[in-house]
Write a protein that holds these residues in place. Structure first.
Motif, PDB file in Angstrom:
ATOM      1  N   LYS A  35       0.746  -1.236   0.254  1.00  0.00           N
ATOM      2  CA  LYS A  35      -0.484  -0.186  -0.142  1.00  0.00           C
ATOM      3  C   LYS A  35       0.886   1.011  -0.857  1.00  0.00           C
ATOM      4  N   PRO A  36       1.054   1.477  -1.179  1.00  0.00           N
ATOM      5  CA  PRO A  36       2.780   2.806  -1.319  1.00  0.00           C
ATOM      6  C   PRO A  36       1.151   4.215  -0.590  1.00  0.00           C
ATOM      7  N   LEU A  37       0.656   4.461  -1.161  1.00  0.00           N
ATOM      8  CA  LEU A  37       0.222   5.311  -1.460  1.00  0.00           C
ATOM      9  C   LEU A  37      -0.379   5.669   0.103  1.00  0.00           C
ATOM     10  N   GLN A  38      -0.702   5.021   1.432  1.00  0.00           N
ATOM     11  CA  GLN A  38      -1.070   4.566   2.660  1.00  0.00           C
ATOM     12  C   GLN A  38       0.629   4.919   3.690  1.00  0.00           C
ATOM     13  N   ILE A  39       1.818   4.922   2.678  1.00  0.00           N
ATOM     14  CA  ILE A  39       2.611   4.796   3.664  1.00  0.00           C
ATOM     15  C   ILE A  39       3.417   6.215   3.509  1.00  0.00           C
ATOM     16  N   TYR A  40       2.630   6.584   2.145  1.00  0.00           N
ATOM     17  CA  TYR A  40       3.068   8.370   1.663  1.00  0.00           C
ATOM     18  C   TYR A  40       2.546   9.091   2.721  1.00  0.00           C
ATOM     19  N   ARG A  41       1.152   8.713   2.901  1.00  0.00           N
ATOM     20  CA  ARG A  41       0.141   9.506   3.805  1.00  0.00           C
ATOM     21  C   ARG A  41       0.985   9.499   5.178  1.00  0.00           C
ATOM     22  N   LEU A  42       1.296   8.162   5.386  1.00  0.00           N
ATOM     23  CA  LEU A  42       2.167   8.784   7.069  1.00  0.00           C
ATOM     24  C   LEU A  42       3.351   9.017   7.134  1.00  0.00           C
ATOM     25  N   ILE A  43       3.539   9.039   6.409  1.00  0.00           N
ATOM     26  CA  ILE A  43       5.042   9.629   5.902  1.00  0.00           C
ATOM     27  C   ILE A  43       4.954  11.520   5.671  1.00  0.00           C
ATOM     28  N   ASN A  44       3.979  11.236   4.952  1.00  0.00           N
ATOM     29  CA  ASN A  44       3.544  13.379   5.322  1.00  0.00           C
ATOM     30  C   ASN A  44       2.744  13.749   6.431  1.00  0.00           C
ATOM     31  N   THR A  45       2.042  12.504   6.914  1.00  0.00           N
ATOM     32  CA  THR A  45       1.614  13.114   8.398  1.00  0.00           C
ATOM     33  C   THR A  45       2.807  13.345   9.637  1.00  0.00           C
ATOM     34  N   LEU A  46       4.107  12.367   9.427  1.00  0.00           N
ATOM     35  CA  LEU A  46       4.806  12.228  10.323  1.00  0.00           C
ATOM     36  C   LEU A  46       5.371  14.177  10.719  1.00  0.00           C
ATOM     37  N   ASN A  47       5.653  13.772   8.345  1.00  0.00           N
ATOM     38  CA  ASN A  47       6.255  15.436   8.617  1.00  0.00           C
ATOM     39  C   ASN A  47       5.603  16.727   9.018  1.00  0.00           C
ATOM     40  N   ARG A  48       4.347  16.515   8.219  1.00  0.00           N
ATOM     41  CA  ARG A  48       3.323  17.981   9.010  1.00  0.00           C
ATOM     42  C   ARG A  48       3.046  17.618  10.173  1.00  0.00           C
ATOM     43  N   MET A  49       3.762  16.925  11.189  1.00  0.00           N
ATOM     44  CA  MET A  49       3.129  16.431  12.906  1.00  0.00           C
ATOM     45  C   MET A  49       4.728  16.950  13.478  1.00  0.00           C
ATOM     46  N   PHE A  50       6.051  16.711  13.430  1.00  0.00           N
ATOM     47  CA  PHE A  50       6.573  16.537  14.015  1.00  0.00           C
ATOM     48  C   PHE A  50       8.354  17.722  13.120  1.00  0.00           C
ATOM     49  N   ASN A  51       7.801  17.958  11.979  1.00  0.00           N
ATOM     50  CA  ASN A  51       8.746  19.305  10.932  1.00  0.00           C
ATOM     51  C   ASN A  51      10.002  18.592  10.416  1.00  0.00           C
TER      52      ASN A  51
END
Length: 320
Positions: A35-51
């Protein structure tokens, strides 16, 4: 206190951002395979939350492709990757390799959180970082000592799990294939269970007890480096577990719980719902949101964007 990361260029597009957190406060290890799209979403969320924290990803490219060009530059990939299998020691090896890469980076994070691609944060970055900073623990990990006990009348799920763990890690089996010219082949298995019989075959002793628990954990740099150093020694414990199944649910627990210099919290800080039974947890959907909010966990699993992406949208709103 480490200097604040004021400005940094990250990502294929060179995104400029301001950081409110110390540059080495937290990092993430992702074990992914689908599920690459879900992986990208998780990474983007971590980037948003933890800069844009340091993220080390071990992706099994033999299971599915993952576009490297779509990853931001704070994401490091473990190379070469391992072909991982569920309940196989390759999951342990992949985790250790990711930990090594994480700790080799200059100004490595103070904390490392192990996640799968099906995990997602359920608390704000401030709540997670404040919780880690305000407690004296070196690791958050679920662990329970596995000993030789017989509870004939106890059929509770936890006791059945303990019995199963003992069978997995603390017994020794011998298989025999007998055949004669005019008879069908006969397969026999002998299993030794009592500690007096298994002592010569197992790495455990009074000084090294067996522990088991959930695969997912969070450690500070001190505990992470201890895992790496222990594993690199190729000691009897490592060699023994390399030939077992389900080692990801016992290997790290046994290493950390036997380390007298480490303070552990018997809590993985992970919300997981096993109410459905079976070898895999329930897929979380919108009806589970109240339980997630009430939980003290930092992350939850597991999610599936093809089953319900609305709950991820709502978690994004809550953690923003």
């Amino acid at each position: 206190m480490p200097a604040l990361r004021i400005l940094q260029l990250v990502g294929s597009a060179g995104v400029l951002y301001m950081s409110n957190y110390p540059s080495n406060s937290i990092g993430f290890i992702l074990l992914t395979h689908t599920k690459p799209l879900q992986i990208y979403r998780l990474i983007n969320t971590l980037n948003r939350m933890f800069n844009y924290p340091l993220i080390v990803c071990h992706h099994d490219f033999s299971k599915c492709d993952l576009s490297v060009n779509s990853l931001t530059k704070n994401v490091l990939l473990v190379r070469p990757y391992l072909q991982t299998e569920w309940a196989n020691f390759t999951l342990v090896e992949a985790t250790v390799q990711a930990l090594q890469l994480m700790c080799e980076v200059p100004d490595a994070p103070d904390w490392v959180v192990l996640l799968s691609g099906a995990d997602y944060p359920i608390k704000t970055a401030k709540q997670i970082l404040d919780d880690l900073a305000s407690n004296p623990y070196d690791a958050y990990i679920q662990y329970e000592q596995i000993t030789y006990k017989i509870y004939k009348d106890d059929l509770t799920p936890n006791m059945l799990w303990l019995k199963n763990s003992y069978q997995r890690y603390c017994t020794k089996s011998f298989s025999f294939n007998l055949s004669k010219k005019y008879f069908a082949q006969l397969n026999l298995e002998i299993r030794l269970e009592h500690p007096l019989l298994t002592k010569a075959f197992l790495p455990f002793s009074n000084k090294l007890a067996c522990f088991s628990g959930s695969q997912w954990f969070c450690t500070n740099r001190k505990a992470a480096e201890y895992i790496i150093n222990f594993h690199s020694q190729k000691n009897a414990l490592t060699l023994y577990y390399s030939n077992l199944k389900y080692t990801d649910e016992s290997y790290f627990q046994t290493i950390l719980a036997n380390a007298p210099h480490l303070q552990l919290k018997n809590d993985r800080r992970r919300y997981i719902d096993w109410s459905n039974g079976g070898p895999h947890p329930k897929v979380l959907v919108m009806e589970d949101l109240p339980n997630l909010i009430a939980s003290s966990a930092h992350f939850a699993r597991k999610f599936d964007i093809d089953t319900d992406s609305n709950i991820l949208d709502e978690l994004d709103r809550i953690t923003s």
